[in-house]
Scaffold this motif. Structure first.
Motif, short mmCIF file in Angstrom:
data_model
loop_
_atom_site.label_atom_id
_atom_site.label_comp_id
_atom_site.label_asym_id
_atom_site.label_seq_id
_atom_site.Cartn_x
_atom_site.Cartn_y
_atom_site.Cartn_z
N ALA A 112 -12.76 -17.40 1.03
CA ALA A 112 -11.88 -16.27 0.70
C ALA A 112 -11.35 -16.41 -0.72
N THR A 113 -11.23 -15.31 -1.37
CA THR A 113 -10.73 -15.31 -2.74
C THR A 113 -9.22 -15.09 -2.75
N GLU A 114 -8.60 -15.49 -3.81
CA GLU A 114 -7.16 -15.33 -3.96
C GLU A 114 -6.79 -13.85 -4.02
N GLU A 115 -7.67 -13.01 -4.59
CA GLU A 115 -7.40 -11.59 -4.67
C GLU A 115 -7.31 -10.94 -3.29
N SER A 116 -8.18 -11.32 -2.39
CA SER A 116 -8.15 -10.77 -1.03
C SER A 116 -6.86 -11.14 -0.32
N VAL A 117 -6.41 -12.38 -0.49
CA VAL A 117 -5.18 -12.82 0.14
C VAL A 117 -3.99 -12.03 -0.40
N GLU A 118 -3.94 -11.85 -1.72
CA GLU A 118 -2.84 -11.12 -2.32
C GLU A 118 -2.85 -9.65 -1.88
N ALA A 119 -4.04 -9.06 -1.75
CA ALA A 119 -4.14 -7.67 -1.31
C ALA A 119 -3.61 -7.49 0.11
N LEU A 120 -3.95 -8.45 0.97
CA LEU A 120 -3.44 -8.38 2.34
C LEU A 120 -1.93 -8.55 2.38
N ARG A 121 -1.44 -9.46 1.57
CA ARG A 121 0.02 -9.65 1.53
C ARG A 121 0.72 -8.39 1.04
N ALA A 122 0.13 -7.70 0.07
CA ALA A 122 0.71 -6.46 -0.42
C ALA A 122 0.71 -5.39 0.68
N ASP A 123 -0.39 -5.32 1.44
CA ASP A 123 -0.45 -4.35 2.55
C ASP A 123 0.61 -4.65 3.60
N ILE A 124 0.78 -5.93 3.89
CA ILE A 124 1.79 -6.31 4.88
C ILE A 124 3.19 -5.92 4.41
N GLN A 125 3.48 -6.15 3.14
CA GLN A 125 4.79 -5.81 2.62
C GLN A 125 5.03 -4.29 2.68
N ALA A 126 3.98 -3.51 2.35
CA ALA A 126 4.12 -2.06 2.40
C ALA A 126 4.37 -1.57 3.83
#
Length: 365
Positions: A112-126
């Motif tokens: 897994a890439t760091e970008e994918s993890v950050e994107a998921l975290r952003a979705d969770i926050q939203a």
């Protein structure tokens, strides 16, 4: 013998005594009649102050009953909004849990890439922010009014119906009674051309209500528009047994255009409409019923050309038996002459199904 009094001799004192007794008795009778008549008249006279007070109390009772009815309607609408908001909040919470599971899986995956993890975290926050907004909205709805004012004085109403759900069904009554508010004008208009029928004020109002609802549908939901008079059919040809996507704006615009081309005619078979609902797979989770009166027929051929108010209530009861359980029915009742029982019947339907019931003002929507 000569000194004895003769039998039957006349005594003036006896006659005077009888005259006195007769006059006295007559005076007593006359006095009794006068006093009794006066008492009767006194009893029949009403105190104007007491009458005014009774009328005032009766007016206050009627006004109190009307206010109680409005309060109950408002309470039912607010309760529905709170339940709908809570359901959306639960769905968002479920999506948050799914994202958290995906995030945990990605964090344990070396690929897994760091970008994918950050994107998921952003979705969770939203999603968490949206969840908080819905929860605060549900609480705020308890104290808000059921109408708002927009623009340069143009008025619209928050109808009390939360236009939510995954599968939303609009049932549009296209019977002849939708042509006008009075029976005389309905009979007169139904013999005119289709162009005139489509331009009647009541029918144009019904089509605008469909257009208004379609503009409020959630983008992620599905919908269907069924019309019913003596039979039931979808507005969009070829969409039988289908759920349409709100996200397809071109298709939604076509549905609205097809509604505007409809011509009201025939009787009102609510039983057939609810049977069509029961046959849908999957079932709708929200129904919006646009009608103006109780049904005038069922699936059997009518025995005559007229129908009584009691028979219409019986047809309504038969139709309710065909309706699937646990589906909110939100009724928008347009005015119709000669059907006073319809408002109470559809209000009861909203109460039984946890839906809502409104009879909107003439300038809505």
């Amino acid at each position: 013998m000569a000194g004895k009094k003769k039998r039957g001799s006349f005594n003036p004192l006896s006659l005077a005594f009888l005259d006195v007794m007769s006059c006295g008795f007559g005076a007593v009778v006359l006095l009794f009649l006068i006093l009794d008549h006066t008492a009767t008249e006194a009893r029949n006279e009403a105190d104007p102050n007491l009458t005014a007070e009774v009328n005032l109390l009766e007016d206050e009772i009627v006004e109190g009953q009307e206010n109680l009815f409005q309060i109950r309607n408002t309470l039912d609408r607010v309760s529905l909004e709170v339940v709908e908001a809570q359901g959306l909040a639960d769905r968002i919470q479920s999506e948050i849990d799914d994202f958290l599971a995906q995030l945990a899986a990605l964090e344990g995956d070396s690929m897994a890439t760091e970008e994918s993890v950050e994107a998921l975290r952003a979705d969770i926050q939203a999603l968490e922010e949206e969840l908080l907004r819905l929860q605060s909205t549900a609480e705020a709805e308890r104290g808000q009014s059921n109408r708002q004012f927009l623009g340069d004085g143009d008025r619209q109403y928050l109808s009390g119906m939360l236009l939510g759900g995954n599968r939303i069904l609009i049932l549009l009554d296209t019977s002849a009674s939708m042509l006008d508010e009075t029976l005389v004008n309905v009979i007169r208009t139904r013999n005119m051309s289709d162009t005139v029928k489509k331009q009647t004020a009541k029918w144009r109002r019904a089509t605008r209500i469909v257009e208004w609802i379609s503009a409020q549908l959630p983008v992620i939901s599905q919908y269907q528009v069924l019309t019913f008079n003596e039979t039931v059919q979808p507005v969009l040809p070829g969409s039988e047994n289908m759920w349409l996507e709100v996200a397809d704006q071109d298709q939604l615009n076509e549905v609205v255009r097809q509604v505007q081309e409809l011509v009201p005619e025939g009787g009102n078979n609510l039983q057939a409409a609810f049977q069509a609902v029961a046959s849908m797979n999957p079932l709708p989770d929200n129904i919006y019923l646009i009608t103006d009166s109780l049904p005038t027929r069922n699936n059997r051929e009518p025995r005559g050309s007229t129908i009584s108010a009691r028979d219409r209530l019986n047809l309504y009861a038969e139709a309710i038996e065909s309706l699937p359980r646990n589906i909110p029915v939100n009724t928008i009742l347009l005015p119709m002459e000669g059907d006073p029982a319809s408002a109470a019947a559809f209000w009861q339907l909203a109460h039984l199904t946890s839906g809502s019931f409104i009879t909107p003002a003439r300038d809505w929507p």
